[in-house]
Design an enzyme around this catalytic site. Structure first.
Site, PDB file in Angstrom:
ATOM      1  N   SER A   1       0.951  -1.215  -0.037  1.00  0.00           N
ATOM      2  CA  SER A   1      -0.082   0.041  -0.131  1.00  0.00           C
ATOM      3  C   SER A   1       0.928   1.179  -0.029  1.00  0.00           C
ATOM      4  CB  SER A   1      -1.025   0.090   1.385  1.00  0.00           C
ATOM      5  OG  SER A   1      -1.660  -1.025   1.481  1.00  0.00           O
TER       6      SER A   1
ATOM      7  N   HIS B   1       1.601 -12.923  -0.522  1.00  0.00           N
ATOM      8  CA  HIS B   1       1.870 -12.595  -1.683  1.00  0.00           C
ATOM      9  C   HIS B   1       3.120 -13.602  -2.110  1.00  0.00           C
ATOM     10  CE1 HIS B   1      -0.476  -8.854  -2.019  1.00  0.00           C
ATOM     11  NE2 HIS B   1      -0.501  -9.141  -0.922  1.00  0.00           N
TER      12      HIS B   1
HETATM   13  C1  PLP Z   1      -3.395  -5.422  -5.760  1.00  0.00           C
HETATM   14  C2  PLP Z   1      -2.944  -5.365  -4.411  1.00  0.00           C
HETATM   15  N1  PLP Z   1      -2.407  -4.149  -4.026  1.00  0.00           N
HETATM   16  C3  PLP Z   1      -1.841  -3.469  -3.327  1.00  0.00           C
HETATM   17  C4  PLP Z   1      -2.005  -4.376  -2.131  1.00  0.00           C
HETATM   18  C5  PLP Z   1      -1.468  -3.806  -0.751  1.00  0.00           C
HETATM   19  O1  PLP Z   1      -0.280  -4.579  -0.199  1.00  0.00           O
HETATM   20  P1  PLP Z   1       0.001  -4.564   1.410  1.00  0.00           P
HETATM   21  O2  PLP Z   1      -0.860  -5.346   2.116  1.00  0.00           O
HETATM   22  O3  PLP Z   1       1.471  -4.961   1.311  1.00  0.00           O
HETATM   23  O4  PLP Z   1      -0.260  -3.078   1.841  1.00  0.00           O
HETATM   24  C6  PLP Z   1      -2.654  -5.745  -1.997  1.00  0.00           C
HETATM   25  C7  PLP Z   1      -2.811  -6.479  -0.934  1.00  0.00           C
HETATM   26  O5  PLP Z   1      -3.069  -7.820  -0.884  1.00  0.00           O
HETATM   27  C8  PLP Z   1      -3.068  -6.297  -3.465  1.00  0.00           C
HETATM   28  O6  PLP Z   1      -3.726  -7.245  -3.282  1.00  0.00           O
END
Ligand code: PLP
Length: 434
Positions: free
Chosen positions: A85, A218
């Site tokens: 994010s 992930h």
């Molecule tokens: C497509 C996508 N973008 C951004 C994120 C955000 O990642 P994070 O959880 O590391 O903030 C996610 C989280 O699963 C995601 O699926």
């Protein structure tokens, strides 16, 4: 390595092996998670080693990870962040830097994206005072199309940001060409698709910027973490500044005067010679990750190809098992792509003699974890009801996804037995209700 250190790390390896519960898979009892990290003894050793060295802030391991990851993903620069994010926030915020001069995005400018997906692909648009323009997706691939994005481009459109949904690439080359033709920035949210390819090239290599998440669900994990990648050195410098408090200086942590003119700058209305370490050219953040995270990232990165192969294998096995099952729309890889799948998406066809809730309840009862396609149609969530956005076309498929779609796991720790149990369970459910 000192004998004591080697001994300690050897103990950690043994501790890891002894701690592995060698329990057989029991259908209906053993939990089958939709996603998760696959961590081995080397991951544990790397974390302990970083702890022994008290690597508690960003430092040499973070830098090593950045350079190895950039090489692996075929980009010139990678900047490690504390989450995916944050990576998206940095990527979109970078486009608003006044260093971009006439290409700078300004409040009220529009960014084309999809309505159905993960919230933090879209949030940085709003957080920067920009306007999301939502388009629909296709069922089956769960991505949008070049035609839909093209139709959404208006006089205020300045950028496109799209995630490769659950590992399935959208036509990224054509999307980059469209962006080029309209002088738009193109950001690939590659958080769910590291290792996927489109038209023979890795996803994340088509956009001006791409982002990655290292959350345990992930393709690689650091626990929490993320990354922004680019081959555009001007954008890389802006991302780094925004990530590191907005500073103008680019010295790595703990170093000074790499530019050899630390006390020779005059910027803004500051006095001549003001310490460059404390001059700010952006209204920035601190979104760095630590060396502890990077240590884990490095051992995980060594296994990326293996993880990719396992994700593909698990997905294919389940796809073959479910082929031809009525009332379910099964996922399709985008033409000309080779996804590294994040999950296996299923849409219960409208008019099916059972609902998504019934299928989800049946699977969860068998300890088979399910997820929905993240937020589904974001515009239906309380957070977005009063936000300023534009919709082009209808969001029919985004609504279908909100109401009828689920996904189950294919991540590397799942065994053939588990995948077969998931497949058999779905077949049994449909046969019983169909
Ligand atoms: C497509 C996508 N973008 C951004 C994120 C955000 O990642 P994070 O959880 O590391 O903030 C996610 C989280 O699963 C995601 O699926």
């Amino acid at each position: 390595m000192s004998d004591r250190r080697a001994l300690l790390l050897d103990e950690v390896r043994k501790f890891h092996q002894d701690g592995q519960p060698n329990q057989p898979f029991i259908p209906g009892v053993t939990e089958i998670w939709p996603s998760g990290a696959l961590l081995d003894a080397e991951d544990r050793v790397a974390l302990v080693e970083a702890a022994l060295d008290m690597r508690i802030a960003a430092g040499p391991l973070a830098r090593r990870f950045e350079s190895e990851f950039a090489r692996k993903l075929h980009r010139r620069k990678a900047h490690l962040t504390n989450s995916g994010s944050s990576a998206n926030l940095l990527a979109v915020s970078a486009l608003t830097s006044d260093l971009l001069e006439d290409r700078q995005l300004r409040p009220g400018d529009e960014v084309v994206t999809v309505a159905a997906g993960f919230p933090t692909t879209v949030n940085p648009i709003l957080q920067n005072g920009l306007v999301p323009v939502f388009v629909d997706i296709d069922l089956g691939t769960y991505n949008t199309t070049v035609e839909r994005v093209a139709a959404a481009i208006g006089p205020k459109t300045r950028a496109i940001i799209l995630a490769h949904t659950l590992g399935n690439p959208y036509p990224a080359r054509e999307m980059a060409e469209l962006a080029d033709a309209h002088d738009l920035f193109f950001v690939e949210d590659n958080c769910d698709a590291v290792g996927s390819t489109y038209d023979g090239a890795l996803t994340g290599t088509f956009g001006d910027l791409s982002t990655v998440s290292f959350y345990p669900a992930h393709h690689l994990t650091m626990g929490e973490g993320g990354c922004v990648l680019t081959s555009n050195l001007a954008l890389a410098r802006i991302v780094e500044s925004l990530r590191d408090w907005g500073r103008d200086c680019w010295c790595p942590p703990g170093e000074s005067n790499t530019c050899l003119k630390r006390f020779k700058y005059q910027l803004g209305t500051l006095p001549q010679g003001y310490d460059h370490k404390y001059i700010y050219s952006h209204v920035g953040y601190n979104l760095k990750a630590t060396d502890l995270q990077a240590a884990l990232g490095l051992t995980q990165l060594a296994k990326l190809d293996e993880f990719t192969a396992l994700r593909r294998r698990n997905w294919r096995r389940l796809r073959e098992r479910l082929d031809g099952v009525p009332h379910l729309l099964l996922p399709e890889a985008t033409e000309n792509s080779e996804p590294s799948w994040f999950g296996f998406v299923i849409t219960v066809e409208p008019g099916a003699p059972f609902s998504r809730s019934e299928l989800v309840a049946f699977l969860e009862d068998r300890r088979i974890g399910t997820r929905q396609l993240f937020a589904g149609n974001l515009t239906r969530h309380p957070a977005y009801l009063n936000q300023h956005y534009r919709v082009v076309g209808d969001l029919t498929n985004s609504d279908i996804v909100t109401e009828q779609t689920l996904w189950v796991g294919v991540y590397p720790a799942l065994t053939d037995e588990m995948i077969d149990y998931v497949g058999t369970s779905i077949v049994e459910f449909v046969a019983d209700r169909g």
